[in-house]
Design an enzyme around this catalytic site. Sequence first.
Site, PDB file in Angstrom:
ATOM      1  N   GLU A  39      -4.346  -8.547   9.501  1.00 47.67           N
ATOM      2  CA  GLU A  39      -5.492  -8.013  10.246  1.00 47.67           C
ATOM      3  C   GLU A  39      -5.708  -6.533   9.945  1.00 47.67           C
ATOM      4  OE1 GLU A  39      -4.942  -8.932  14.395  1.00 47.67           O
ATOM      5  OE2 GLU A  39      -4.600 -11.048  13.989  1.00 47.67           O
ATOM      6  N   CYS A  40      -5.546  -6.171   8.703  1.00 49.02           N
ATOM      7  CA  CYS A  40      -5.614  -4.774   8.292  1.00 49.02           C
ATOM      8  C   CYS A  40      -6.854  -4.552   7.429  1.00 49.02           C
ATOM      9  CB  CYS A  40      -4.347  -4.441   7.483  1.00 49.02           C
ATOM     10  SG  CYS A  40      -4.264  -2.775   6.830  1.00 49.02           S
TER      11      CYS A  40
END
Length: 166
Positions: A39-40
Site C-alpha cells: 500500500e505504498c
Amino acid sequence: MGENNTSVYEFEPTNIDGEVTPLQKYEGKVLLIVNTASECGFTPQYEGLQNIYEKYNDQGFEVLGFPANNFGGQEPGSDEEIKQFCNVNYDVGFPLFSKISVKGEDQHPLFKYLTTASNPDFTGEIKWNFEKFLIGKDGELVHRFRSDTKPESDEILKAIETSLDS
C-alpha cells in the site's frame, strides 16, 4: 560488518509459504533484495521488479522480495494476503519471503547485515519501502539504492549487468 556475517548466504529467512529458505541456495547468482509493501506510493515498482526479473533471470539473476510493515503501516496484511495481492496485481514470479521487520529493535538479521555492510553507496537505516540491495555472485553487497530509484532505471540495470558479467 554486522555480527561476523560476511555474506547473505549465512541467513535462512522464511519464505512467504512458511518454509525456511537458506539464501545459500542462491550462491553464484546476482540478487536484488528489496523490502516491499502493498500500500505504498512505490508499490507499482513490483511491475518493474518483475520485468527485470524476467529480463535477467536466465542469466543468473534473482529478485528477492521481503514484505515489511515498518513504514506508514503500508504492509498490514498476512503473508497469504500479500502473496495474493502480488499475484493478482503484478503477477509476481520472483521469490517472496515472510513479512519481517527491516529496522528497529526487531530488525531481521539479514537486514541488519545489509544496512551495515560496506558498499560504495551508503550504509545506515532503511528510510522507506522499496529500498534495493544488489548482491554480487559472492554473496556480498555491491550496491544500494533508495526507494525512488526505479527497478528499470539505467543505474540499476547497469549495476545488474556489471555484476552478471563479473
